[in-house]
Design an enzyme around this catalytic site. Sequence first.
Site, PDB file in Angstrom:
ATOM      1  N   ALA D  77       0.818  -1.063   0.028  1.00 54.99           N
ATOM      2  CA  ALA D  77      -0.178   0.113   0.472  1.00 54.99           C
ATOM      3  C   ALA D  77       1.026   1.222  -0.192  1.00 54.99           C
ATOM      4  CB  ALA D  77      -0.423   0.126   1.146  1.00 54.99           C
ATOM      5  N   CYS D  78       0.482   2.325  -0.966  1.00 53.46           N
ATOM      6  CA  CYS D  78       1.008   3.531  -1.052  1.00 53.46           C
ATOM      7  C   CYS D  78       1.158   4.279   0.607  1.00 53.46           C
ATOM      8  CB  CYS D  78       0.675   5.023  -2.422  1.00 53.46           C
ATOM      9  SG  CYS D  78       1.232   5.830  -2.308  1.00 53.46           S
ATOM     10  N   ILE D  79       2.419   4.754   0.563  1.00 50.67           N
ATOM     11  CA  ILE D  79       2.055   4.984   2.089  1.00 50.67           C
ATOM     12  C   ILE D  79       1.180   6.978   2.181  1.00 50.67           C
ATOM     13  CG2 ILE D  79       4.038   6.428   2.402  1.00 50.67           C
ATOM     14  CD1 ILE D  79       4.615   5.773   4.689  1.00 50.67           C
ATOM     15  N   SER D  82      -2.266   5.921   1.703  1.00 51.63           N
ATOM     16  CA  SER D  82      -2.721   4.904   3.319  1.00 51.63           C
ATOM     17  C   SER D  82      -2.952   6.777   3.756  1.00 51.63           C
ATOM     18  CB  SER D  82      -1.376   4.266   3.487  1.00 51.63           C
ATOM     19  OG  SER D  82      -1.685   3.255   2.394  1.00 51.63           O
TER      20      SER D  82
END
Lengths: 122, 122, 119, 119, 97, 97
Positions: D77-79, D82
């Site tokens: 998941a892209c930080i 997210s």
Amino acid sequence: MEDNVKKIMHVMRRAPHGSIYTYEGLEMILIMAAYEQDLSIAFIGDGVYALKKNQNTEGISMKGFAKTFMALDGYDVEKLYVDRVSLAERGLTEDDLLVDVELLDSAEIGRRMSEQDVVIHH
Amino acid sequence: MEDNVKKIMHVMRRAPHGSIYTYEGLEMILIMAAYEQDLSIAFIGDGVYALKKNQNTEGISMKGFAKTFMALDGYDVEKLYVDRVSLAERGLTEDDLLVDVELLDSAEIGRRMSEQDVVIHH
Amino acid sequence: MNIGILLKEGPYNHQAADTAYKFAEAAIKKGHTVDAVFLYNDGVINATNLTDPPQDDRNIAARWSNMAKEHGVEILACIAASKRRGITDDIMIEGGSITGLGTLTDIAIRNDRLLTFGD
Amino acid sequence: MNIGILLKEGPYNHQAADTAYKFAEAAIKKGHTVDAVFLYNDGVINATNLTDPPQDDRNIAARWSNMAKEHGVEILACIAASKRRGITDDIMIEGGSITGLGTLTDIAIRNDRLLTFGD
Amino acid sequence: MLHTINTSPFESPAMEECIRFVQPGDPVLFIENGVYAVQNGNRFTDAIAALQKTSPVFALQPDLDARGISSVAPGVEGIGYDGFVDLVEAHQVNSWL
Amino acid sequence: MLHTINTSPFESPAMEECIRFVQPGDPVLFIENGVYAVQNGNRFTDAIAALQKTSPVFALQPDLDARGISSVAPGVEGIGYDGFVDLVEAHQVNSWL
């Protein structure tokens, strides 16, 4: 060009502010720019609105990002293609755009698209 | 009708399965039906696809819900309006639909819409 | 005027949460009552307290929480929609709660207006 | 063939997560390698372990988790995405993790294909 | 009844559908990406003119500003969130998502 | 290059845009709500016939079945997720979200 350089095209197709796709797409492009791949951006359909001059997002309490497109040059992202038809049917001309772009026919953008290793729509 | 009975219209405008709006809209209608308000449902645009016969969602591993529309009658939700134009431009006729509906002109649906206290699009 | 709001999209991804908030803010300032904001579909994602946007951006979850505290606006997330998207009591913003669709029906009945924001 | 997947919409609300899963499943069965599923935009909501759908429905988060464990598919998941949507390490599915967009670039470079699913 | 449209007419059939159902006299308010419909000189300018024969047409000014739209179709009135609230006070609402 | 289209042509300009950019010989695959484009006898049947003059056209059979579409436009081939993988093996992919 080296073997491990990939041709990656980002395709902007949504109008800004109504959804986050264009903005998060731009964040992706800025990171990818550091990886020295062969990047390009095509603006098609409502995607051309991302480059409209004089966007002022103060009244909707959102961060504006149109000017970030002007910074792409500094990241060596210089291949910006705008679909001529999309711009015309929105009643816009190159003068309405924030940055210098290549105004191309759909067939020419399609040709460049077909040469890509990766195409990502935002 | 009592004073505290509200006229509430649900408008189905999306095709099923590609997004959850129609399904969660139906869940909302089933709960509202228990409150004895004056409910109706209008199917407009791609919303008419929700009523298409012979939907089999096994291959996409999703729960089908088309048959739930057949159960609405048992909840006293009997006002189902389908926009004639929307159905026709999709190459469909009443025979393609799972349930009995009133096929109406847009102007007539518009008139009934304008009498509502609440209109919710799904 | 008493107003209920139905919000059908999550924060940031769509502008709906922003427009709903700006509308509610303006209505309150004009002396109207915003009774409740009911979160449905992806709208339930507005209610997580784990939201942590960049410093220079608006905090949509915190804005709803403050509106609940300062103006008594109920922030309500549909339970069925919340379960599908991983929104639980444990991560609920202050002033928010999880409830059923019956509550939305009550909101539709008891208010002068029910406005929908989505995409 | 080595395949990377970019998933741009959340579970249940859009079919994208289902199509991405069915495609990955078919590719693995045919002997291809699915290297990673990178979650972006609302796609990050696929990675919360708080998802709790009805018993008779598919559990999309659990499906990704199982695919990670059984077939070594990285679920990432892209930080930044997210943080906007309240997805954190504390609620991450088993086999999933949070990372930056540089990782997506690596995935695009090292695989034969990068497929995008969204809406 | 107040009708709101929040999607670009180039991307969604919402405006076209709304116009088919709107009753004479009903106001129409464009918000969010919907405001691209009233940018002067685009492919929908004639449709907006036709709509105005029977309905007053508004656009949310903060959304116009955010998108850099300074020239709107003749007769379209820009309003703020305040004006949006006023319209809601006068009408029930139908949001064409 | 394989082009995929996953939205209904009645709701989104994706198909129309894709067709403008697709190169002769490139296959086009309709998935999810995109499969409504190939339902026989709707307003897009002529556009699908025109597209097939230069491109092979496929539709994901599980998505057709889910939507109750049993009659597809002539020449359109229904394929499973397996067939989707085969097309991806043969082509780079361009998904018109």
